[in-house]
Scaffold this motif. Structure first.
Motif, short mmCIF file in Angstrom:
data_model
loop_
_atom_site.label_atom_id
_atom_site.label_comp_id
_atom_site.label_asym_id
_atom_site.label_seq_id
_atom_site.Cartn_x
_atom_site.Cartn_y
_atom_site.Cartn_z
N LEU A 207 0.83 -1.20 0.00
CA LEU A 207 0.00 0.00 0.00
C LEU A 207 0.86 1.26 0.00
N ALA A 208 1.89 1.30 0.86
CA ALA A 208 2.77 2.47 0.92
C ALA A 208 3.44 2.71 -0.43
N ARG A 209 3.92 1.64 -1.05
CA ARG A 209 4.58 1.80 -2.36
C ARG A 209 3.61 2.32 -3.40
N ARG A 210 2.37 1.85 -3.35
CA ARG A 210 1.37 2.31 -4.32
C ARG A 210 1.03 3.79 -4.10
N ILE A 211 0.90 4.21 -2.85
CA ILE A 211 0.62 5.61 -2.55
C ILE A 211 1.76 6.50 -3.08
N GLY A 212 3.00 6.08 -2.81
CA GLY A 212 4.14 6.85 -3.30
C GLY A 212 4.18 6.95 -4.81
N ALA A 213 3.84 5.85 -5.48
CA ALA A 213 3.82 5.85 -6.95
C ALA A 213 2.74 6.78 -7.48
N ILE A 214 1.59 6.84 -6.82
CA ILE A 214 0.51 7.73 -7.24
C ILE A 214 0.97 9.18 -7.14
N ILE A 215 1.60 9.54 -6.03
CA ILE A 215 2.08 10.92 -5.86
C ILE A 215 3.13 11.26 -6.91
N ARG A 216 4.06 10.34 -7.17
CA ARG A 216 5.13 10.60 -8.15
C ARG A 216 4.57 10.70 -9.56
N ARG A 219 2.31 13.82 -10.40
CA ARG A 219 3.09 15.03 -10.69
C ARG A 219 3.62 14.99 -12.11
N ALA A 220 4.14 13.83 -12.51
CA ALA A 220 4.73 13.71 -13.85
C ALA A 220 3.66 13.85 -14.93
N ARG A 221 2.44 13.36 -14.65
CA ARG A 221 1.36 13.41 -15.63
C ARG A 221 0.55 14.70 -15.54
N ARG A 222 0.90 15.56 -14.59
CA ARG A 222 0.23 16.85 -14.41
C ARG A 222 -1.26 16.70 -14.13
N ILE A 223 -1.58 15.71 -13.29
CA ILE A 223 -2.96 15.53 -12.84
C ILE A 223 -3.01 15.73 -11.33
N ASP A 224 -4.18 15.88 -10.79
CA ASP A 224 -4.34 16.21 -9.38
C ASP A 224 -4.01 15.00 -8.50
N PRO A 225 -2.89 15.03 -7.76
CA PRO A 225 -2.53 13.87 -6.93
C PRO A 225 -3.50 13.64 -5.78
N PHE A 226 -4.10 14.72 -5.28
CA PHE A 226 -5.04 14.57 -4.16
C PHE A 226 -6.29 13.80 -4.61
N GLU A 227 -6.78 14.12 -5.78
CA GLU A 227 -7.93 13.40 -6.31
C GLU A 227 -7.59 11.94 -6.58
N GLU A 228 -6.38 11.71 -7.10
CA GLU A 228 -5.95 10.33 -7.35
C GLU A 228 -5.86 9.53 -6.06
N LEU A 229 -5.34 10.15 -5.01
CA LEU A 229 -5.23 9.47 -3.72
C LEU A 229 -6.61 9.16 -3.15
N GLU A 230 -7.52 10.11 -3.24
CA GLU A 230 -8.87 9.88 -2.74
C GLU A 230 -9.54 8.72 -3.47
N THR A 231 -9.37 8.68 -4.77
CA THR A 231 -9.98 7.62 -5.57
C THR A 231 -9.38 6.26 -5.23
N PHE A 232 -8.05 6.20 -5.12
CA PHE A 232 -7.39 4.92 -4.85
C PHE A 232 -7.71 4.41 -3.45
N LEU A 233 -7.58 5.26 -2.43
CA LEU A 233 -7.75 4.80 -1.06
C LEU A 233 -9.18 4.36 -0.77
N ALA A 234 -10.13 4.87 -1.54
CA ALA A 234 -11.52 4.42 -1.39
C ALA A 234 -11.69 2.97 -1.81
N THR A 235 -10.75 2.43 -2.59
CA THR A 235 -10.83 1.04 -3.03
C THR A 235 -10.11 0.08 -2.09
N THR A 236 -9.47 0.60 -1.03
CA THR A 236 -8.70 -0.23 -0.11
C THR A 236 -9.49 -0.45 1.18
N SER A 237 -8.91 -1.21 2.10
CA SER A 237 -9.56 -1.46 3.38
C SER A 237 -9.65 -0.20 4.24
N TYR A 238 -8.95 0.87 3.85
CA TYR A 238 -9.00 2.13 4.58
C TYR A 238 -10.31 2.87 4.31
#
Length: 360
Positions: A207-216, A219-238
């Motif tokens: 999970l930690a590695r996936r979160i770090g990859a999303i943030i990295r 940024r490279a793809r110039r998309i909103d990392p906060f929105e990406e994190l919200e979308t991804f974490l909603a699919t996890t046990s968190y």
């Protein structure tokens, strides 16, 4: 699965995110892990659901005030001596190690130990984030003995602790840590593979590695990392993640006391409205605006750079930083009645009642 050197930075970023401001900056631990991989050593990551029930697993970690870690750099021998002290007490060698917490530097200490000693590392931990005290573990909630515990410093000193009380283990180890200079390295909660399956928060290194990859990559793809994190974490046990505040740091009260980094940070909004005040004991405990509760432990409160979404640990908070505060729910094992007694608001002396972030 083997951990690759190109995975380390992503894992460290994700660990800082899950550390809720504490756990110690994983940068130093990441450098230690990279050096082991460059030396040709292997780090095997094992799925907790697939390990043998009789495997002896001894978790390894750092404890103390994260602010001290900035100046008191580990030699690398400390967690090895701590683990060996537990092995000596048990009369048996460890088959694997694992994190006690996935947050901060404690995501990397067992990776370093695994590389140096040739031990696999279990993809699980006992907190699903970072907490400041040793009894604040899902291991303790599920009845696993915390000792024998080994604790060591960079001078070659070490001690073995034996007690049947998890809170007393914390009290004794905290006193030793203070006398060792504010940080120390330890091994505790030795357990079998079957207990790992029952008592841990699973797949948190992944999970930690996936979160770090999303943030990295965001940024490279110039998309909103906060929105990406919200979308991804909603699919996890968190279950849920959302932005709860943004603005500029306008006040910071931070001190090292009783082996912890204690204080609060004030964030003023970009526009009109009340300030957000985050209280912390190593990790962020509560976030409030105009007295209204925005989030509280055990949910994760993490402060991120508003431009890059890079997590900011509490020892590196600075006046004038523009930040976004995110709150993240925690897995069900961390929201039970027993869990809340161990690391809910009352465990930190907070008068507020735990209110989950959102629907689970």
């Amino acid at each position: 699965m083997d951990l690759k050197i190109e995975d380390v930075d992503d894992l460290c970023t994700g660990a800082a995110f899950l550390g809720a401001g504490g756990g110690g900056d994983p940068y130093i631990g990441g450098l230690m892990v990279k050096e082991e991989l460059r030396a040709g050593r292997r780090i095997r990551i094992l799925d907790p659901d697939e390990i043998d029930d009789d495997l002896l697993v001894i978790p390894t970690a750092m404890m103390g005030a994260p602010t001290v870690l900035l100046e008191k750099i580990p030699s690398g021998d400390e967690p090895l001596r701590a683990l060996q002290a537990v092995e000596t007490a048990l009369g048996r060698r460890a088959d694997a190690t694992m994190p006690t917490e996935v947050g901060g530097i404690n995501s990397t200490i067992p990776l370093f130990v695994g590389a140096r000693l040739g031990l696999p590392v279990i993809d699980a931990d006992g907190q699903g984030r970072a907490f400041p005290e040793l009894q604040m573990e899902t291991f303790a909630i599920e009845g696993i003995a915390g000792t024998p515990m080994g604790i060591a410093d960079e001078k070659g000193d070490f001690a073995t602790i034996r007690t049947e009380d998890h809170h007393r283990m914390e009290w004794i180890a905290r006193g030793i840590t203070i006398r060792m200079g504010g940080t120390a390295y330890f091994a505790n909660y030795p357990m079998r593979g079957a207990e790992v399956k029952r008592a841990s928060v699973k797949h948190t290194l992944t999970l930690a590695r996936r979160i770090g990859a999303i943030i990295r990559t965001a940024r490279a793809r110039r998309i909103d990392p906060f929105e990406e994190l919200e979308t991804f974490l909603a699919t996890t046990s968190y279950g849920v993640a959302r932005r709860i505040f943004s603005g500029k740091i306008t006040d910071l009260d931070r001190q090292t006391d009783r082996g912890f980094t204690l204080g609060q940070v004030t964030i003023s909004p970009d526009g009109p409205g009340a300030d957000c005040v985050i209280a912390f004991q190593n990790e962020n405990l509560s976030a409030k605006a105009d007295g209204a509760l925005l989030a509280i432990v055990p949910d994760i409160i993490t402060v991120l750079d508003s431009e890059t979404a890079a997590p900011i640990t509490n020892e590196t908070l600075r006046y004038g930083q523009r930040v976004t505060v995110m709150a993240v729910g925690v897995p069900p094992i961390m929201r039970s009645e027993r869990a809340l007694r161990q690391f809910g608001p009352a465990a930190f002396g907070l008068a507020d009642t735990y209110v989950p972030l959102g629907p689970f």
